[in-house]
Design a protein around this motif. Structure first.
Motif, PDB file in Angstrom:
ATOM      1  N   ARG A  93       0.876  -1.273   0.197  1.00 10.12           N
ATOM      2  CA  ARG A  93      -0.125   0.189  -0.014  1.00 10.12           C
ATOM      3  C   ARG A  93       0.810   1.383   0.031  1.00 10.12           C
ATOM      4  N   LEU A  94       2.071   1.137   0.456  1.00 10.55           N
ATOM      5  CA  LEU A  94       2.902   2.411   0.433  1.00 10.55           C
ATOM      6  C   LEU A  94       4.011   2.404  -0.644  1.00 10.55           C
ATOM      7  N   THR A  95       4.300   1.479  -1.245  1.00 10.71           N
ATOM      8  CA  THR A  95       5.514   1.436  -2.197  1.00 10.71           C
ATOM      9  C   THR A  95       5.563   2.565  -3.212  1.00 10.71           C
ATOM     10  N   ASP A  96       4.195   2.906  -3.679  1.00  6.54           N
ATOM     11  CA  ASP A  96       4.323   3.810  -4.795  1.00  6.54           C
ATOM     12  C   ASP A  96       4.629   5.378  -4.331  1.00  6.54           C
ATOM     13  N   VAL A  97       4.986   5.492  -2.854  1.00  4.32           N
ATOM     14  CA  VAL A  97       5.149   6.794  -2.446  1.00  4.32           C
ATOM     15  C   VAL A  97       6.503   6.820  -1.772  1.00  4.32           C
ATOM     16  N   ILE A  98       7.426   7.698  -2.438  1.00  2.54           N
ATOM     17  CA  ILE A  98       8.692   8.035  -2.071  1.00  2.54           C
ATOM     18  C   ILE A  98       8.868   9.344  -1.283  1.00  2.54           C
ATOM     19  N   PHE A  99       9.119   9.462  -0.005  1.00  2.00           N
ATOM     20  CA  PHE A  99       9.086  10.785   0.365  1.00  2.00           C
ATOM     21  C   PHE A  99      10.693  11.358   0.362  1.00  2.00           C
ATOM     22  N   GLY A 100      10.838  12.518  -0.282  1.00  2.00           N
ATOM     23  CA  GLY A 100      12.210  12.990  -0.464  1.00  2.00           C
ATOM     24  C   GLY A 100      12.573  13.786   0.816  1.00  2.00           C
ATOM     25  N   SER A 101      11.750  13.944   1.949  1.00  4.28           N
ATOM     26  CA  SER A 101      12.141  14.655   3.165  1.00  4.28           C
ATOM     27  C   SER A 101      11.533  14.057   4.057  1.00  4.28           C
ATOM     28  N   SER A 102      12.365  12.942   5.018  1.00  6.94           N
ATOM     29  CA  SER A 102      11.604  12.556   6.255  1.00  6.94           C
ATOM     30  C   SER A 102      11.149  13.692   7.146  1.00  6.94           C
ATOM     31  N   GLN A 103      11.804  14.845   7.319  1.00  6.17           N
ATOM     32  CA  GLN A 103      11.473  16.033   8.216  1.00  6.17           C
ATOM     33  C   GLN A 103       9.795  16.425   7.852  1.00  6.17           C
ATOM     34  N   ARG A 104       9.574  16.572   6.627  1.00  7.49           N
ATOM     35  CA  ARG A 104       8.344  16.880   6.379  1.00  7.49           C
ATOM     36  C   ARG A 104       7.093  15.845   6.764  1.00  7.49           C
ATOM     37  N   VAL A 105       7.819  14.498   6.695  1.00  3.99           N
ATOM     38  CA  VAL A 105       6.735  13.510   7.151  1.00  3.99           C
ATOM     39  C   VAL A 105       6.409  13.685   8.704  1.00  3.99           C
ATOM     40  N   VAL A 106       7.507  13.889   9.169  1.00  7.85           N
ATOM     41  CA  VAL A 106       7.797  13.988  10.754  1.00  7.85           C
ATOM     42  C   VAL A 106       6.597  15.165  11.137  1.00  7.85           C
ATOM     43  N   GLU A 107       6.887  16.451  10.381  1.00  4.54           N
ATOM     44  CA  GLU A 107       6.205  17.708  10.780  1.00  4.54           C
ATOM     45  C   GLU A 107       4.726  17.267  10.470  1.00  4.54           C
ATOM     46  N   ALA A 108       4.242  16.521   9.653  1.00  5.28           N
ATOM     47  CA  ALA A 108       3.059  16.192   9.177  1.00  5.28           C
ATOM     48  C   ALA A 108       2.266  15.479  10.426  1.00  5.28           C
ATOM     49  N   PHE A 109       2.933  14.272  10.945  1.00  3.13           N
ATOM     50  CA  PHE A 109       2.449  13.626  11.932  1.00  3.13           C
ATOM     51  C   PHE A 109       2.474  14.446  13.185  1.00  3.13           C
ATOM     52  N   LYS A 110       3.493  15.415  13.239  1.00  3.15           N
ATOM     53  CA  LYS A 110       3.274  16.247  14.565  1.00  3.15           C
ATOM     54  C   LYS A 110       1.991  16.975  14.564  1.00  3.15           C
ATOM     55  N   HIS A 111       1.712  17.539  13.479  1.00  2.00           N
ATOM     56  CA  HIS A 111       0.446  18.234  13.499  1.00  2.00           C
ATOM     57  C   HIS A 111      -0.831  17.328  13.550  1.00  2.00           C
ATOM     58  N   LEU A 112      -0.745  16.379  13.018  1.00  2.00           N
ATOM     59  CA  LEU A 112      -1.796  15.245  13.259  1.00  2.00           C
ATOM     60  C   LEU A 112      -1.873  14.785  14.814  1.00  2.00           C
ATOM     61  N   PHE A 113      -0.966  14.588  15.331  1.00  2.00           N
ATOM     62  CA  PHE A 113      -0.844  14.192  16.642  1.00  2.00           C
ATOM     63  C   PHE A 113      -1.178  15.183  17.693  1.00  2.00           C
ATOM     64  N   CYS A 114      -0.755  16.711  17.369  1.00  2.00           N
ATOM     65  CA  CYS A 114      -1.358  17.654  18.122  1.00  2.00           C
ATOM     66  C   CYS A 114      -2.458  18.322  18.088  1.00  2.00           C
ATOM     67  N   HIS A 115      -3.115  17.590  17.021  1.00  2.00           N
ATOM     68  CA  HIS A 115      -4.420  18.067  16.608  1.00  2.00           C
ATOM     69  C   HIS A 115      -4.541  19.471  16.535  1.00  2.00           C
ATOM     70  N   ASP A 116      -3.519  19.999  15.790  1.00  2.00           N
ATOM     71  CA  ASP A 116      -3.848  21.412  15.258  1.00  2.00           C
ATOM     72  C   ASP A 116      -4.309  21.473  13.932  1.00  2.00           C
ATOM     73  N   TYR A 117      -5.434  20.909  13.540  1.00  2.00           N
ATOM     74  CA  TYR A 117      -5.964  20.983  12.380  1.00  2.00           C
ATOM     75  C   TYR A 117      -5.862  22.339  11.409  1.00  2.00           C
ATOM     76  N   ASP A 118      -5.870  23.369  11.970  1.00  2.00           N
ATOM     77  CA  ASP A 118      -6.126  24.772  11.418  1.00  2.00           C
ATOM     78  C   ASP A 118      -4.697  25.070  10.761  1.00  2.00           C
ATOM     79  N   THR A 119      -3.626  24.340  11.032  1.00  2.00           N
ATOM     80  CA  THR A 119      -2.156  24.711  10.692  1.00  2.00           C
ATOM     81  C   THR A 119      -1.638  23.791   9.658  1.00  2.00           C
ATOM     82  N   VAL A 120      -2.552  22.449   9.797  1.00  2.00           N
ATOM     83  CA  VAL A 120      -2.058  21.420   8.694  1.00  2.00           C
ATOM     84  C   VAL A 120      -2.420  21.758   7.184  1.00  2.00           C
ATOM     85  N   LYS A 121      -1.563  21.815   6.353  1.00  2.00           N
ATOM     86  CA  LYS A 121      -1.783  22.096   5.011  1.00  2.00           C
ATOM     87  C   LYS A 121      -1.614  20.999   3.987  1.00  2.00           C
ATOM     88  N   TYR A 122      -2.685  20.714   3.278  1.00  2.00           N
ATOM     89  CA  TYR A 122      -2.781  19.485   2.324  1.00  2.00           C
ATOM     90  C   TYR A 122      -2.164  19.923   0.925  1.00  2.00           C
TER      91      TYR A 122
END
Length: 130
Positions: A93-122
């Motif tokens: 399910r995840l093979t087709d997506v290669i993240f060029g920056s692990s930091q951006r993924v960590v930041e996305a999870f940080k926003h999800l887990f702190c539940h600050d939905y107003d600052t999450v940008k899609y």
């Protein structure tokens, strides 16, 4: 003097940790020079396109453009994932997506887990096929 001794203690601790091959099994690995260039190309392409991720097809095409065939591309992606520079999940399910920056993924999870939905940008350009 106390500040200096604390810094020296921290330096020795970092040195000791980085020598622990159980924590850092890839220290000292010899990798092909083409892999280093390929890693740089993935990260730069993501930055250039202002994307967090690329599709596996795009990454394979990028590898082929730099004299790598598909098999070495996958092997290189697994290695990059292991050292944390590029994220590639070898899962159907995840093979087709290669993240060029692990930091951006960590930041996305940080926003999800702190539940600050107003600052999450899609980013609508990011491939999602989960």
């Amino acid at each position: 003097a106390k500040d200096v001794s604390s810094v020296l203690y921290l330096k020795r601790l970092i040195d000791r940790i980085t020598e622990d091959l159980q924590l850092f099994p890839n220290v000292g690995d010899m990798v092909p020079a083409a892999w280093l260039d390929f890693e740089y190309r993935i990260v730069e392409k993501c930055k250039q396109m202002q994307l967090s991720a690329m599709s596996l097809k795009e990454v394979i095409r990028l590898g082929i453009d730099h004299d790598l065939t598909e098999s070495p591309v996958i092997t290189a992606l697994k290695y990059y994932h292991q050292i944390g520079s590029v994220l590639f999940f070898d899962h159907p399910r995840l093979t087709d997506v290669i993240f060029g920056s692990s930091q951006r993924v960590v930041e996305a999870f940080k926003h999800l887990f702190c539940h600050d939905y107003d600052t999450v940008k899609y980013d609508s350009r990011m491939p999602v096929s989960v």
